[in-house]
Structure formats: C-alpha cells, structure tokens
Design an enzyme around this catalytic site. Structure first.
Site, PDB file in Angstrom:
ATOM      1  N   VAL B 152     -45.749  -0.496 -10.882  1.00 20.94           N
ATOM      2  CA  VAL B 152     -45.382  -1.190 -10.465  1.00 20.94           C
ATOM      3  C   VAL B 152     -46.271  -1.397  -9.324  1.00 20.94           C
ATOM      4  O   VAL B 152     -46.659  -0.734  -8.626  1.00 20.94           O
ATOM      5  CB  VAL B 152     -43.756  -0.828  -9.700  1.00 20.94           C
ATOM      6  CG1 VAL B 152     -43.880  -2.263  -8.625  1.00 20.94           C
ATOM      7  CG2 VAL B 152     -42.972  -1.473 -10.953  1.00 20.94           C
ATOM      8  N   ARG B 158     -39.394  -1.129  -4.209  1.00 28.02           N
ATOM      9  CA  ARG B 158     -38.966  -1.429  -3.634  1.00 28.02           C
ATOM     10  C   ARG B 158     -37.837  -2.500  -4.350  1.00 28.02           C
ATOM     11  O   ARG B 158     -37.015  -3.593  -3.114  1.00 28.02           O
ATOM     12  CB  ARG B 158     -38.056  -0.643  -1.828  1.00 28.02           C
ATOM     13  CG  ARG B 158     -39.672  -0.203  -1.597  1.00 28.02           C
ATOM     14  CD  ARG B 158     -39.546   0.320  -0.550  1.00 28.02           C
ATOM     15  NE  ARG B 158     -38.505   1.231  -0.163  1.00 28.02           N
ATOM     16  CZ  ARG B 158     -37.451   2.454  -0.083  1.00 28.02           C
ATOM     17  NH1 ARG B 158     -37.953   3.637  -0.696  1.00 28.02           N
ATOM     18  NH2 ARG B 158     -36.525   3.404  -0.513  1.00 28.02           N
ATOM     19  N   ASN B 191     -41.208  10.759  -4.242  1.00 30.37           N
ATOM     20  CA  ASN B 191     -40.345   9.256  -4.734  1.00 30.37           C
ATOM     21  C   ASN B 191     -39.972   9.388  -6.330  1.00 30.37           C
ATOM     22  O   ASN B 191     -38.997   8.756  -5.830  1.00 30.37           O
ATOM     23  CB  ASN B 191     -40.916   8.006  -4.696  1.00 30.37           C
ATOM     24  CG  ASN B 191     -40.851   8.437  -2.868  1.00 30.37           C
ATOM     25  OD1 ASN B 191     -40.385   8.443  -2.381  1.00 30.37           O
ATOM     26  ND2 ASN B 191     -42.124   7.240  -1.819  1.00 30.37           N
ATOM     27  N   TYR B 196     -36.082   9.379 -11.054  1.00 31.20           N
ATOM     28  CA  TYR B 196     -35.584   9.677 -12.410  1.00 31.20           C
ATOM     29  C   TYR B 196     -34.842  10.747 -12.081  1.00 31.20           C
ATOM     30  O   TYR B 196     -33.933  10.854 -13.356  1.00 31.20           O
ATOM     31  CB  TYR B 196     -37.072  10.533 -12.864  1.00 31.20           C
ATOM     32  CG  TYR B 196     -38.224   8.866 -13.443  1.00 31.20           C
ATOM     33  CD1 TYR B 196     -37.536   8.056 -13.879  1.00 31.20           C
ATOM     34  CD2 TYR B 196     -39.786   9.695 -12.519  1.00 31.20           C
ATOM     35  CE1 TYR B 196     -38.922   6.971 -14.141  1.00 31.20           C
ATOM     36  CE2 TYR B 196     -40.397   8.511 -13.025  1.00 31.20           C
ATOM     37  CZ  TYR B 196     -40.268   7.630 -13.339  1.00 31.20           C
ATOM     38  OH  TYR B 196     -41.340   6.310 -14.017  1.00 31.20           O
TER      39      TYR B 196
END
Lengths: 224, 224
Positions: B152, B158, B191, B196
C-alpha cells in the site's frame, strides 16, 4: 523438502557389480496410490502426521484437474528403479517431459523391504518423488519454481537420487528461463540443510515464514 | 509481503467528513506501468533494489500470458481510490472477480503527493497491489495461496487497506476450498509482523527458507 544425502562416491563399474536402472518421469493419475503412500512416509519422516489429511481422491482431484498443466502448475516427478532396462514406453514421447535415466552400479544385490508396496509394474518400483509448482518474483519480473517436497525412500538414500531429482527441477527452471528455485527445510533436518548448501543454495535468514490455515483462515475469509 | 498497518479506528461518518471511495479489482495488461512502479516502490521499502530487475515488458510477458488464469496462476489485485463514486464499468462483470468496494470517511481532505504518477483515469488513483498465486500442500492434499507481495503506498497506510487486501485473498481461498495461505515477511518489518499476527497468522519458526538463483541456479540446471 526432505531427506537427501550427498551423491554416492565413485560408482562401481566392474562387470561383477549389480546394476540398478533408474528413471525420472512425470507422474500420471494411475500413480496416485503410490504418491499418497510416499507423501504419508514423508509426513512420518518430518514428524508431522498430525497435519496429514490428504486422501487419494483429494490428491487426484487437485493434481490432475483440467487447469493443471505440468510445469505451469502443480507438478510431480517420480523416480522408478528396476534391475532390468526400462522398455520403450509412452513416457518416452510425453510432450511435457522426456524421462531422465541413470544407471547406478552397486557392490551388493539390492534389497527393498517395501518392494511389493511400491511396485509399479513387473520389475519396477517407485523410489521417491519431487512435487513443485511455479512461483513468481515481482522483483525479477519472472516466474520460478517452489519445491514443496523432495522425498527418497529410506533404502534408496545416499545413492545420488536426491541430487538427480533436484537437478531435474533446476534443469527445467533454466530451460524455461525461470529466475529462481525456492523451498523450505525443517531446521532439525541437518542432512537436508547440508545437502542443499552443497547444491549452492542459500538460506534467506531474514525471512519469517507465515501461515494462515484452519479456523483462523476460515474466519478471515468470512470477514467481509 | 509488505508494510501494512492496523485498520483505521472508528470511521468518521458526519456529513462534514470527506469520503474516499475505494475498489479492489483484478489488474489488466494496461495496468502494467503502474504495477511496475509499485513493485519498484516496494523494493525501495524493503531495501532490496539491488534485486530489482523487472521491466514493464518482462512483467507483461509473464503475468498476462495465455497460460495465466487469475486465481489458478499468477494474480494481481489492485486497489484504486477516488473522491467520487466509481461509475459502472466492465470490471463489474469480470467473470473471474467481482470488485470489492469500500467507502472510507476522512476528517481532512486527502492529499496524495504522487497523484499524477499513479492516476489511472479521471479522478482515480492506484493505491497498492497484492500479488499471489496458488501453492500446494501435499499433506492437506489441496492447493492454497502464496502471497508474494502486499503493498500500500505510503500516504494510504493506516487506513485499513492492508486488511482489505488480505481479506480479499483469504476470502477467495475459502471460496475455492483452499487449505492455507502462506507468505514471508522480512524480520525487521515489525509493523508487518504485528499486523499479520493480529490477522491470526502464525510464524512457522522451524522453516529455513532456501533459494537458488543466479549463477548457482544456472550451474545446477546444466549439471546433467
């Protein structure tokens, strides 16, 4: 991936030796019972029988469906051994894969305790399998192969068959201009770790391998 | 896999908010220039540009060849965003994948510094992509998916798009009765590791990931 040992030392070539004729060929639907037993043996070897739920019919439906084209999808190569020469067969004219043959010279006559279980026809027995399929590297902008399993039955180990299987896959990868061949090895399988390092492969230490399966997969797939 | 952040908190739903319309759809050959740029951004993020050699033409030849059928081979889903509703299009009747849409409510008007680079048409910009393909578990006796990349663009993180992509893949896996979804994450990408794990995925700690590429692959493929 699976147990694999370094190739056999200098083969015996004196006329008093015993010859084992071997052949790697593409698996067919009629090989499913042997494939199923080999996969189970591999699960036993890897101490992962609690994860084993494959059946002959699930394998048959998924490995030989119409969308599955050898080398472009799920692919199984089998290794067979015989004490006599393989006769000419339809495998020799298979459009996807021409069988690879090799003669192994042994000092002693060969004993296979599971000969009857893995007999494919007449004098021929199934020795092991390699299961692989295409993967894709976006960074290279091309496909590769991922090797899911490479398995040689116990009594046939340390005879060079692991290397023969492995090279059958890399040879095809090179022929298809693929960029890489990937696989995973269980960290306690020191023979396999050594074997693959000797093949020139490297461990990608910074990769954490993630898996989503069972109930968490079902839950995630029903989120939206 | 790639950077992904937890979903956005409670969306703003007051009429004074700013709406971002989003859509996940199957990529087409005309998306190649954007896909190539996104893959390069991902290589930069992963500090792996030395491994990046994909070109628009290598991607085009391998991702959209006749043997490539979405979900049965290499598959790319794109996420697009627009400040206006998506008009009805041919994507809505795609036989392989019906687009997934979501409306995100923002407190402030949205600024995309790379808007021109990733503009797909009129008001629409490409936000990110997920690239995956079938793998196979011999133990389960059925296929799964391997996710090669999930990316992304930075200004869209976020906001829940990572989760939207991830669920698009798991949803398809469940629909196809696949057994698992696998991927790897770089060990420093905390992150992504956290994201995950929150999705219910587990790290298979005992796997050593092997790779054979470049000259050692060529050498191995020419052994016999």
């Amino acid at each position: 991936m699976a147990p694999a040992a370094p190739p056999n030392p200098t083969p015996e070539t004196t006329p008093s030796g015993h010859q084992l004729f071997t052949r790697i060929r593409l698996a067919t639907p009629s090989d499913i019972p042997h494939i199923h037993k080999l996969i189970h043996q591999m699960a036993v070897f890897e101490r992962l029988t609690h994860l084993f739920s494959a059946t002959e019919s699930s394998l048959s439906a998924t490995l030989f469906s119409p969308t599955v084209q050898p080398f472009h999808s799920f692919t199984i190569l089998l290794l067979e051994a015989s004490t006599t020469l393989f006769p000419v067969s339809t495998f020799d004219s298979n459009p996807f894969f021409k069988p690879l043959t090799e003669v192994v010279n042994l000092r002693l006559p060969f004993e296979d305790p599971e000969r009857e279980t893995f007999k494919s026809r007449d004098d021929v027995t199934v020795v092991g399998y390699v299961m692989f399929f295409p993967n894709y590297s976006t960074f290279l902008g091309k496909p590769g192969f991922y090797v899911e399993n490479l398995y040689v039955r116990e009594c046939y180990r340390r005879m060079g068959f692991g290397k023969m299987f492995f090279c059958a896959v890399t040879k095809e990868a090179v022929k298809m201009k693929y960029g890489r061949v990937d696989w995973v090895v269980l960290d306690w399988n020191v023979n396999a770790l050594r074997f693959y390092e000797e093949m020139g492969a490297e461990i990608v230490e910074e990769y954490k391998f993630f898996r989503l399966t069972g109930k968490p997969l079902q839950a995630s797939g029903h989120t939206h």
